[in-house]
Motif scaffolding. Structure first.
Motif, PDB file in Angstrom:
ATOM      1  N   ILE A 366       0.658  -1.416  -0.010  1.00  0.00           N
ATOM      2  CA  ILE A 366      -0.567  -0.349  -0.088  1.00  0.00           C
ATOM      3  C   ILE A 366       1.377   1.229   0.479  1.00  0.00           C
ATOM      4  CG2 ILE A 366      -1.919   1.688   1.670  1.00  0.00           C
ATOM      5  CD1 ILE A 366      -2.902  -1.334   2.125  1.00  0.00           C
ATOM      6  N   ARG A 367       2.056   1.343   0.898  1.00  0.00           N
ATOM      7  CA  ARG A 367       2.986   2.464   1.104  1.00  0.00           C
ATOM      8  C   ARG A 367       3.653   2.836  -0.798  1.00  0.00           C
ATOM      9  NH1 ARG A 367       3.884   4.652   5.357  1.00  0.00           N
ATOM     10  NH2 ARG A 367       5.741   5.394   4.836  1.00  0.00           N
ATOM     11  N   GLY A 368       4.192   1.689  -0.908  1.00  0.00           N
ATOM     12  CA  GLY A 368       4.769   1.110  -2.341  1.00  0.00           C
ATOM     13  C   GLY A 368       3.877   1.879  -3.113  1.00  0.00           C
ATOM     14  N   PHE A 369       2.786   1.507  -3.356  1.00  0.00           N
ATOM     15  CA  PHE A 369       2.145   2.100  -5.268  1.00  0.00           C
ATOM     16  C   PHE A 369       0.845   2.067  -4.720  1.00  0.00           C
ATOM     17  CE2 PHE A 369       4.458  -2.419  -5.399  1.00  0.00           C
ATOM     18  CZ  PHE A 369       5.310  -1.854  -6.109  1.00  0.00           C
ATOM     19  N   GLY A 370       0.248   2.434  -4.042  1.00  0.00           N
ATOM     20  CA  GLY A 370      -0.662   3.602  -3.099  1.00  0.00           C
ATOM     21  C   GLY A 370      -2.573   2.475  -3.487  1.00  0.00           C
ATOM     22  N   LEU A 371      -3.465   3.204  -3.095  1.00  0.00           N
ATOM     23  CA  LEU A 371      -4.564   2.591  -2.523  1.00  0.00           C
ATOM     24  C   LEU A 371      -4.991   2.029  -3.638  1.00  0.00           C
ATOM     25  CD1 LEU A 371      -5.975   4.451   0.552  1.00  0.00           C
ATOM     26  CD2 LEU A 371      -5.084   2.656   0.617  1.00  0.00           C
ATOM     27  N   PRO A 372      -5.304   2.448  -5.153  1.00  0.00           N
ATOM     28  CA  PRO A 372      -6.126   2.287  -6.105  1.00  0.00           C
ATOM     29  C   PRO A 372      -5.237   1.215  -6.750  1.00  0.00           C
ATOM     30  CG  PRO A 372      -5.922   4.677  -6.543  1.00  0.00           C
ATOM     31  CD  PRO A 372      -4.913   4.554  -5.095  1.00  0.00           C
ATOM     32  N   THR A 373      -4.042   0.557  -6.683  1.00  0.00           N
ATOM     33  CA  THR A 373      -3.003  -0.785  -7.350  1.00  0.00           C
ATOM     34  C   THR A 373      -3.666  -1.306  -6.909  1.00  0.00           C
ATOM     35  OG1 THR A 373      -1.100   1.214  -8.617  1.00  0.00           O
ATOM     36  CG2 THR A 373      -0.502  -0.793  -8.385  1.00  0.00           C
ATOM     37  N   VAL A 374      -3.303  -1.338  -5.427  1.00  0.00           N
ATOM     38  CA  VAL A 374      -3.465  -2.454  -4.207  1.00  0.00           C
ATOM     39  C   VAL A 374      -4.848  -2.975  -4.525  1.00  0.00           C
ATOM     40  CG1 VAL A 374      -3.224  -2.886  -2.156  1.00  0.00           C
ATOM     41  CG2 VAL A 374      -0.800  -2.035  -3.243  1.00  0.00           C
ATOM     42  N   ILE A 375      -6.028  -1.904  -4.503  1.00  0.00           N
ATOM     43  CA  ILE A 375      -6.955  -2.544  -4.558  1.00  0.00           C
ATOM     44  C   ILE A 375      -7.417  -3.183  -5.940  1.00  0.00           C
ATOM     45  CG2 ILE A 375      -9.371  -2.062  -4.390  1.00  0.00           C
ATOM     46  CD1 ILE A 375      -8.722  -0.026  -2.548  1.00  0.00           C
ATOM     47  N   THR A 376      -7.223  -2.326  -6.944  1.00  0.00           N
ATOM     48  CA  THR A 376      -7.169  -2.599  -8.383  1.00  0.00           C
ATOM     49  C   THR A 376      -6.736  -4.644  -8.531  1.00  0.00           C
ATOM     50  OG1 THR A 376      -7.700  -0.840  -9.389  1.00  0.00           O
ATOM     51  CG2 THR A 376      -7.268  -2.790 -10.714  1.00  0.00           C
ATOM     52  N   CYS A 377      -5.375  -4.756  -8.116  1.00  0.00           N
ATOM     53  CA  CYS A 377      -4.960  -6.222  -8.236  1.00  0.00           C
ATOM     54  C   CYS A 377      -4.700  -6.858  -7.309  1.00  0.00           C
ATOM     55  CB  CYS A 377      -3.630  -5.507  -8.440  1.00  0.00           C
ATOM     56  SG  CYS A 377      -2.955  -4.529  -9.913  1.00  0.00           S
ATOM     57  N   GLY A 378      -5.640  -6.567  -6.355  1.00  0.00           N
ATOM     58  CA  GLY A 378      -5.479  -7.908  -5.364  1.00  0.00           C
ATOM     59  C   GLY A 378      -7.294  -8.139  -5.754  1.00  0.00           C
ATOM     60  N   MET A 379      -8.189  -7.441  -6.487  1.00  0.00           N
ATOM     61  CA  MET A 379      -8.703  -7.978  -6.399  1.00  0.00           C
ATOM     62  C   MET A 379      -9.207  -8.611  -7.700  1.00  0.00           C
ATOM     63  SD  MET A 379     -11.441  -4.746  -5.207  1.00  0.00           S
ATOM     64  CE  MET A 379     -13.105  -5.595  -5.662  1.00  0.00           C
ATOM     65  N   ALA A 380      -8.235  -8.626  -8.835  1.00  0.00           N
ATOM     66  CA  ALA A 380      -7.733  -9.282  -9.914  1.00  0.00           C
ATOM     67  C   ALA A 380      -7.437 -10.253  -9.237  1.00  0.00           C
ATOM     68  CB  ALA A 380      -7.017  -8.003 -10.799  1.00  0.00           C
ATOM     69  N   VAL A 381      -6.411 -10.400  -8.539  1.00  0.00           N
ATOM     70  CA  VAL A 381      -5.872 -11.965  -7.939  1.00  0.00           C
ATOM     71  C   VAL A 381      -6.903 -12.727  -7.536  1.00  0.00           C
ATOM     72  CG1 VAL A 381      -4.537 -13.048  -6.462  1.00  0.00           C
ATOM     73  CG2 VAL A 381      -3.719 -10.947  -8.089  1.00  0.00           C
TER      74      VAL A 381
END
Length: 597
Positions: A366-381
């Protein structure tokens, strides 16, 4: 003649822009004063006993989650030993869910107004008394009433635990703390069937409720000593009409969602409460726009960051709740496992979530990539994991295991990031209301997921049944009508096809939610996060969320309410952190939209 004097302008406070996510804060210099003493500054450590307090509140949360998963294992014992009918069992489960879902918003608002520690302790007491009554119940009616009482305590615990976490942690450690809080639900999901199986193998069914008592007593003692009391210093008058409308609206709507699959979505017994619930929530929103002290300011929904976060909450719980519900049926009906064996088979999913959050991996992402990226990638996985389970889960366990691990990775990344985004969109002094919104939407999303994906399963299953089993409502009923092994195999294949279709629909819902939440959070500015020290433009502030230039102050009318920089009220004698660990602000999650003072 006296010389004209110009009015003195109040000097603006010296500020410095906050650093981007994952980047160290610049050193304070002559032109950059040091704000590291501010509780929402990335370098502020938070409450000195914060990790012990986190352990206590997570224990309180765990006992709530365990109670639900343990109960699923005990259903056969309740039927045999208590003489409970199928309708009784449904109400034992539904009474708890209805009361909890109906009270979550109100419970969060009450905690902000009267004290989060006070409501945490009250929730523990109510949950303990309800557990005692449930364990000693002599009839199904008594057990249903006790479960409803436990639902009141659970609503207080789910909202106050997350609200307390926000008060005691500094901005840099909040993502990890929220990740651990979120992982506790997965831990309860994993160990619940095991605990239930062990208890029921040695004791009678009431023991599954009585085991809560020592845990509740320990949590009461520890919370009394460790947890500081915090509350909203400008709560204003109680919003009694808003509370009543939210309880009626949410309870009626959740009742319709729960009973829809059983009674039919077009039946009067479902349509009437559904329409009543929608009407109640519409009136709630209208009232909240008018009252000077709203329980939940509807203008928050204009904030893209908040809208993106709640979209993610609803769709991830919709897909996850429904797909996991179908997965338990797959493991029991297709693979032939017992409830305990099904729980053990799903354990790798939950343990992956726990491992990635307890070690802080999710927080670092979250700190490295930001919330939008982590949320989108996490939900895609997560969606990919559901798809793998749907397509290869009925074969060798290795295929199912790979899907479960993908689900665990995705859930570990997405869940805490979404919770961070929701709570970061609401002023810190309204942390209880924010936790109430998060929990309410999660309950509603999961209930809708079970209902809708269950309907997809039923529709696909009934469409593939042979003529001899036409009209069967369940797999056991259809198998009972089968004429020979070949027809039984065809019926089982029809059920497996229904499960596959339902799980793929859940995967698509999760993927859509990740894309929508990520898009809205990016549109909100920066990475959608916030460290509570300023906004994307470098202006400081930790008060109300700002959307399209409109200040949104949850819980106060425009122009009323406290100075955004004023600390929250802390009860006398409370072991608050130095420099106060309860200053209005928002969790840290990287550079995003913030608030202006």
């Amino acid at each position: 003649m006296q010389p004209e004097t110009k009015p003195q302008r109040r000097p603006e406070p010296e500020t410095r822009p906050r650093p981007a996510a994952g980047r160290p804060a610049p050193e304070a210099g002559p032109d950059q004063p040091d704000h590291s003493g501010h509780p929402d500054h990335p370098d502020h450590p938070g409450h000195p006993a914060r990790w012990l307090i986190l352990a206590v509140v997570c224990l309180a949360e765990l006992v709530v989650v365990l109670d639900n998963t343990v109960l699923n294992v005990a259903i056969p014992s309740l039927t045999a030993e208590l003489g409970a009918s199928t309708a009784d069992i449904q109400w034992v489960i539904n009474a708890y869910a209805l009361v909890q879902a109906g009270l979550l918003l109100t419970a969060g608002s009450i905690a902000d107004r009267y004290g989060r520690k006070r409501m945490l302790l009250t929730g523990l007491v109510l949950f303990g008394i309800g557990s005692l009554a449930a364990g000693l119940a002599g009839s199904a009616g008594q057990l249903i009433a006790a479960r409803a009482g436990m639902g009141v305590g659970a609503a207080l615990l789910l909202t106050t635990t997350l609200a307390v976490v926000l008060q005691i942690f500094g901005a840099a450690e909040r993502p990890k703390a929220i990740g651990i809080w979120a992982a506790v639900s997965a831990l309860g999901f994993a160990v619940g069937p095991v605990v239930g199986g062990l208890v029921l193998s040695h004791y009678w069914w009431g023991a599954i409720f009585l085991v809560n008592i020592p845990v509740v007593l320990f949590a009461l003692a520890a919370a009394t000593v460790l947890v500081p009391e915090t509350r909203d210093p400008a709560a204003g008058r109680p919003d009694l009409p808003g509370a009543a409308l939210s309880v009626v609206g949410m309870t009626a709507l959740v009742y319709a969602v729960i009973t829809g699959p059983e009674h039919g979505w077009t039946s009067a017994s479902v349509l009437l409460p559904a329409l009543s619930g929608v009407a109640g929530l519409v009136l709630f929103a209208a009232w909240e726009r008018r009252t000077p002290h709203p329980m939940l300011d509807p203008r928050l929904f204009r904030d893209r960051r908040f809208s993106g976060a709640v979209t993610g909450v609803v769709l991830i719980t919709f897909g996850s709740g429904g797909a996991l519900y179908l997965l338990t049926q797959q493991l029991q009906f297709i693979r032939g496992g017992t409830p305990l064996e099904a729980g053990l088979a799903i354990a790798p999913f939950a343990l992956t979530v726990v491992a990635l959050n307890f070690t802080g991996v999710s927080a670092r992402l979250i700190r490295g990539f930001g919330l939008p990226t982590v949320i989108t990638c996490g939900m895609a996985v997560l969606a990919a994991g559901f798809a793998v389970v749907a397509l290869v889960g009925d074969g060798h366990y290795g295929g199912l295991l790979s899907g479960l691990l993908l689900m665990g990775v995705g859930c570990a990344f997405a869940n805490p990031a979404i919770a961070e985004a929701v709570m970061g969109s609401i002023p810190k002094e309204k942390a209880g209301a924010g936790a109430g919104v998060n929990s309410t939407l999660a309950e509603l999303g999961a209930g809708l997921g079970v209902a809708v994906l269950g309907a997809v399963l039923a529709s696909r299953f009934s469409g593939l049944l042979p003529a001899s089993a036409a009209g069967a409502d369940s797999l056991p009923e259809a198998l009972g009508r089968a004429a020979g092994e070949a027809e039984r195999a065809r019926i089982t294949s029809a059920f497996a096809a229904g499960l596959e279709t339902g799980q793929l629909v859940g995967a698509m819902a999760v993927l859509a939610g990740g894309c929508a939440a990520g898009y809205l959070l990016r549109r909100a500015g920066g990475d959608g996060g916030g460290d509570g020290c300023g906004d994307a433009d470098g202006d400081p502030g930790a008060g109300a969320a700002v959307s399209a230039g409109t200040a949104v102050s949850a819980g106060a009318a425009p122009g009323s309410g406290p100075d955004p920089g004023a600390p929250e009220a802390v009860e006398p004698g409370a072991s608050a952190a130095p420099a106060s660990s309860a200053v209005p602000g928002r969790p840290e999650g990287g550079p995003g939209r913030g608030d202006r003072r």
